[in-house]
Design a protein around this motif. Structure first.
Motif, mmCIF file in Angstrom:
data_model
loop_
_atom_site.group_PDB
_atom_site.id
_atom_site.type_symbol
_atom_site.label_atom_id
_atom_site.label_comp_id
_atom_site.label_asym_id
_atom_site.label_seq_id
_atom_site.Cartn_x
_atom_site.Cartn_y
_atom_site.Cartn_z
ATOM 1 N N ARG A 163 0.840 -1.209 0.000
ATOM 2 C CA ARG A 163 0.000 0.000 0.000
ATOM 3 C C ARG A 163 0.867 1.248 0.000
ATOM 4 N NH1 ARG A 163 -3.623 -0.120 5.034
ATOM 5 N NH2 ARG A 163 -4.490 -1.912 3.930
ATOM 6 N N PHE A 164 1.882 1.214 0.847
ATOM 7 C CA PHE A 164 2.796 2.359 0.946
ATOM 8 C C PHE A 164 3.495 2.596 -0.400
ATOM 9 C CE2 PHE A 164 6.778 4.503 1.742
ATOM 10 C CZ PHE A 164 6.513 5.403 2.761
ATOM 11 N N ASN A 165 4.017 1.525 -0.961
ATOM 12 C CA ASN A 165 4.712 1.654 -2.249
ATOM 13 C C ASN A 165 3.783 2.201 -3.320
ATOM 14 O OD1 ASN A 165 7.012 0.620 -1.111
ATOM 15 N ND2 ASN A 165 6.759 -1.451 -1.938
ATOM 16 N N HIS A 166 2.568 1.711 -3.325
ATOM 17 C CA HIS A 166 1.600 2.157 -4.326
ATOM 18 C C HIS A 166 1.275 3.635 -4.123
ATOM 19 C CE1 HIS A 166 -1.544 1.645 -7.274
ATOM 20 N NE2 HIS A 166 -2.357 2.319 -6.482
ATOM 21 N N PHE A 167 1.056 4.002 -2.877
ATOM 22 C CA PHE A 167 0.654 5.379 -2.559
ATOM 23 C C PHE A 167 1.728 6.385 -2.978
ATOM 24 C CE2 PHE A 167 -0.086 9.122 0.012
ATOM 25 C CZ PHE A 167 -1.474 9.231 0.050
ATOM 26 N N TYR A 168 2.985 6.054 -2.700
ATOM 27 C CA TYR A 168 4.067 7.002 -2.994
ATOM 28 C C TYR A 168 4.757 6.705 -4.320
ATOM 29 C CZ TYR A 168 3.265 8.572 1.746
ATOM 30 O OH TYR A 168 2.670 9.063 2.878
ATOM 31 N N GLY A 169 4.231 5.731 -5.049
ATOM 32 C CA GLY A 169 4.797 5.413 -6.357
ATOM 33 C C GLY A 169 6.268 5.012 -6.270
ATOM 34 N N ASP A 171 9.217 1.621 -4.824
ATOM 35 C CA ASP A 171 9.294 0.217 -4.399
ATOM 36 C C ASP A 171 10.207 0.114 -3.185
ATOM 37 O OD1 ASP A 171 11.717 0.723 -5.494
ATOM 38 O OD2 ASP A 171 11.656 -0.882 -6.989
ATOM 39 N N PHE A 172 10.030 1.083 -2.322
ATOM 40 C CA PHE A 172 10.908 1.217 -1.159
ATOM 41 C C PHE A 172 10.738 0.090 -0.137
ATOM 42 C CE2 PHE A 172 11.071 3.225 3.186
ATOM 43 C CZ PHE A 172 12.432 3.084 3.336
ATOM 44 N N LEU A 173 9.514 -0.205 0.233
ATOM 45 C CA LEU A 173 9.311 -1.222 1.267
ATOM 46 C C LEU A 173 9.268 -2.621 0.647
ATOM 47 C CD1 LEU A 173 6.715 0.565 3.593
ATOM 48 C CD2 LEU A 173 9.187 0.317 3.927
ATOM 49 N N VAL A 174 9.856 -3.570 1.349
ATOM 50 C CA VAL A 174 9.946 -4.940 0.831
ATOM 51 C C VAL A 174 8.873 -5.797 1.519
ATOM 52 C CG1 VAL A 174 11.415 -6.990 0.689
ATOM 53 C CG2 VAL A 174 12.429 -4.701 0.464
ATOM 54 N N PRO A 175 7.930 -6.349 0.760
ATOM 55 C CA PRO A 175 6.915 -7.190 1.398
ATOM 56 C C PRO A 175 7.538 -8.486 1.929
ATOM 57 C CG PRO A 175 6.317 -6.640 -0.890
ATOM 58 C CD PRO A 175 7.740 -6.221 -0.701
ATOM 59 N N PRO A 176 7.371 -8.742 3.214
ATOM 60 C CA PRO A 176 8.015 -9.912 3.841
ATOM 61 C C PRO A 176 7.158 -11.177 3.747
ATOM 62 C CG PRO A 176 6.936 -8.597 5.522
ATOM 63 C CD PRO A 176 6.663 -7.909 4.209
ATOM 64 N N TYR A 177 7.814 -12.305 3.626
ATOM 65 C CA TYR A 177 7.111 -13.596 3.536
ATOM 66 C C TYR A 177 7.528 -14.518 4.685
ATOM 67 C CZ TYR A 177 5.076 -12.234 -0.810
ATOM 68 O OH TYR A 177 4.315 -11.580 -1.725
ATOM 69 N N PRO A 178 6.663 -15.492 4.986
ATOM 70 C CA PRO A 178 7.025 -16.429 6.061
ATOM 71 C C PRO A 178 8.279 -17.208 5.685
ATOM 72 C CG PRO A 178 4.742 -16.791 5.355
ATOM 73 C CD PRO A 178 5.340 -15.802 4.418
ATOM 74 N N TYR A 179 9.150 -17.398 6.632
ATOM 75 C CA TYR A 179 10.331 -18.232 6.412
ATOM 76 C C TYR A 179 9.899 -19.684 6.501
ATOM 77 C CZ TYR A 179 14.692 -20.664 7.142
ATOM 78 O OH TYR A 179 15.729 -21.539 7.025
ATOM 79 N N GLU A 180 10.187 -20.441 5.472
ATOM 80 C CA GLU A 180 9.824 -21.864 5.488
ATOM 81 C C GLU A 180 11.059 -22.660 5.869
ATOM 82 O OE1 GLU A 180 6.725 -22.670 4.725
ATOM 83 O OE2 GLU A 180 5.983 -20.998 3.499
ATOM 84 N N ALA A 181 11.002 -23.289 7.037
ATOM 85 C CA ALA A 181 12.131 -24.109 7.464
ATOM 86 C C ALA A 181 12.270 -25.306 6.532
ATOM 87 C CB ALA A 181 11.925 -24.574 8.903
ATOM 88 N N LYS A 182 13.506 -25.758 6.376
ATOM 89 C CA LYS A 182 13.731 -26.939 5.532
ATOM 90 C C LYS A 182 13.183 -28.177 6.217
ATOM 91 C CE LYS A 182 17.932 -25.167 3.401
ATOM 92 N NZ LYS A 182 18.668 -24.378 4.407
ATOM 93 N N GLY A 183 12.748 -29.119 5.417
ATOM 94 C CA GLY A 183 12.280 -30.395 5.987
ATOM 95 C C GLY A 183 10.930 -30.264 6.673
ATOM 96 N N GLU A 184 10.567 -31.331 7.335
ATOM 97 C CA GLU A 184 9.305 -31.383 8.065
ATOM 98 C C GLU A 184 9.322 -30.393 9.223
ATOM 99 O OE1 GLU A 184 6.387 -33.966 8.384
ATOM 100 O OE2 GLU A 184 6.787 -33.357 6.304
ATOM 101 N N PRO A 185 8.242 -29.657 9.413
ATOM 102 C CA PRO A 185 8.212 -28.824 10.620
ATOM 103 C C PRO A 185 8.173 -29.719 11.864
ATOM 104 C CG PRO A 185 6.108 -28.708 9.445
ATOM 105 C CD PRO A 185 7.038 -29.553 8.611
ATOM 106 N N VAL A 186 8.922 -29.328 12.879
ATOM 107 C CA VAL A 186 8.973 -30.134 14.097
ATOM 108 C C VAL A 186 7.913 -29.642 15.065
ATOM 109 C CG1 VAL A 186 10.423 -30.881 16.005
ATOM 110 C CG2 VAL A 186 11.454 -30.372 13.786
ATOM 111 N N LYS A 187 7.036 -30.536 15.426
ATOM 112 C CA LYS A 187 6.028 -30.180 16.425
ATOM 113 C C LYS A 187 6.348 -30.921 17.712
ATOM 114 C CE LYS A 187 1.502 -31.335 17.577
ATOM 115 N NZ LYS A 187 0.322 -32.104 17.251
#
Ligand code: TRP
Length: 331
Positions: A163-169, A171-187
């Motif tokens: 939204r911020f990037n769009h508003f100010y035209g 690409d300053f802010l970087v949209p963050p994504y969940p870090y996916e751990a390698k292998g099976e998640p340990v519960k």
């Protein structure tokens, strides 16, 4: 190639437990190699639910000491305390202008906490996702390791960035994504027969539990009647004990116990002793380091100061750019 940036935050609400260790902390130690890792303790966020001044500082201290004891290395990652970086607050103020009441009120965690603490529905609780987004976006972090309960907050951080990037035209802010751990998640299951190990469930083994405490807790773990017929289905409490055993014991040992369960010769007392010994082997060296670190105020303060200094230099640049984009400047 530049390393990708990973940012992780943890609220300071008490000691870390075995679930935190296998679910996150152990990976954090490994990730220091491959990523540009920044780990911080979110003491401001803790204040939204638990404004107890007599506990906060000690909770921050114990998590910092536990992180160090587990192998986070301030020379290989950035380790800091949220409130040591005041730039975050300014970033948060600016970001607040692009966060809407409607979306904040709809957040699941907000509604949940508002229900749980009806007499303290403070503005910090409402804008919790904005502060979290500020934490992340000021670093231009690519990945954030989060549990399911934080996915919505992370999605909001992405929305704010876009939204911020769009508003100010820009690409300053970087949209963050969940870090996916390698292998099976340990519960890591709890000791109470069902579900996972969690602070609010009260079924935890803490990283600073001494050997006797570990033994006592494991001895009290829920079991069922020992199996009497081969091929009977395994109950959830026993499945959970085997999950724990596999985490902390050699594969051959775990296989042996499974064989004993299958031919009905297993004794749960032995199984529990094995689990307790395995857990002790994992956590007692950490606990010893933890105790030393916890008591070393000078060292802990040095880590905090140096961590904050490095992070402040980085986020200062983001903040300056943010201000510029928003038109904040001298005449
Ligand atoms: N909300 C997170 C939690 O409760 C803690 C947190 C605060 C966080 N700021 C963050 C996590 C930034 C990752 C990134 O678990």
């Amino acid at each position: 190639m530049e390393k990708k940036i990973v940012l992780s935050g943890i609220r300071a609400t008490g000691h870390l437990h075995l679930g935190n260790y296998y679910g996150a902390l152990r990976n954090f130690v490994e990730m220091q190699q491959e990523y540009d890792c920044r780990y911080f303790i979110a003491d401001y966020h803790s204040l939204t639910t638990q404004p107890d001044a007599s506990l906060l500082n000690d909770n921050v201290r114990s998590i910092l000491a536990e992180y160090l004891a587990a192998g986070l290395d301030p020379n290989r990652c950035m380790l800091y305390v949220q409130s040591d970086v005041p730039e975050t607050c300014e970033f948060y103020t600016l970001l607040n202008m692009h966060a809407y009441l409607g979306e904040l009120e709809k957040t699941v965690a907000f509604k949940d906490k508002a229900r749980k603490q009806p007499n303290n529905v403070n503005a910090g609780l409402l804008t919790y996702p904005v502060l979290m987004a500020a934490d992340i976006l000021q670093h231009k972090a690519h990945y954030v390791p989060v549990g399911k309960d934080q996915l919505q907050h992370l999605e909001m951080a992405r929305n704010f960035a876009n939204r911020f990037n769009h508003f100010y035209g820009c690409d300053f802010l970087v949209p963050p994504y969940p870090y996916e751990a390698k292998g099976e998640p340990v519960k890591v299951p709890g000791l109470d027969g069902s579900g996972k190990m969690g602070k609010s469930e009260g079924n935890c083994i803490f990283l600073n539990d001494d050997d006797r405490t570990v033994e006592r807790k494991v001895r009290k773990a829920v079991t069922d009647m020992t199996p009497t017929e081969p091929d009977s289905p395994m109950s959830e409490p026993i499945q959970n004990l085997f999950v724990l055993l596999r985490l902390v014991a050699e594969k051959s040992v775990a296989d042996q116990y499974l064989a004993a369960w299958n031919d009905c010769s297993i004794r749960y007392g032995d199984l529990k002793k094995e689990i307790a010994q395995g857990i002790i082997k994992v956590i007692s060296p950490m606990r010893e380091r933890y105790e030393q670190l916890y008591a070393d105020t000078d060292y802990l303060n040095k880590v905090r100061r140096e961590g904050a200094e490095r992070v402040r230099a980085i986020v200062r640049e983001s903040l300056d750019e943010m201000r510029r984009l928003m038109g904040i400047r001298m005449f």
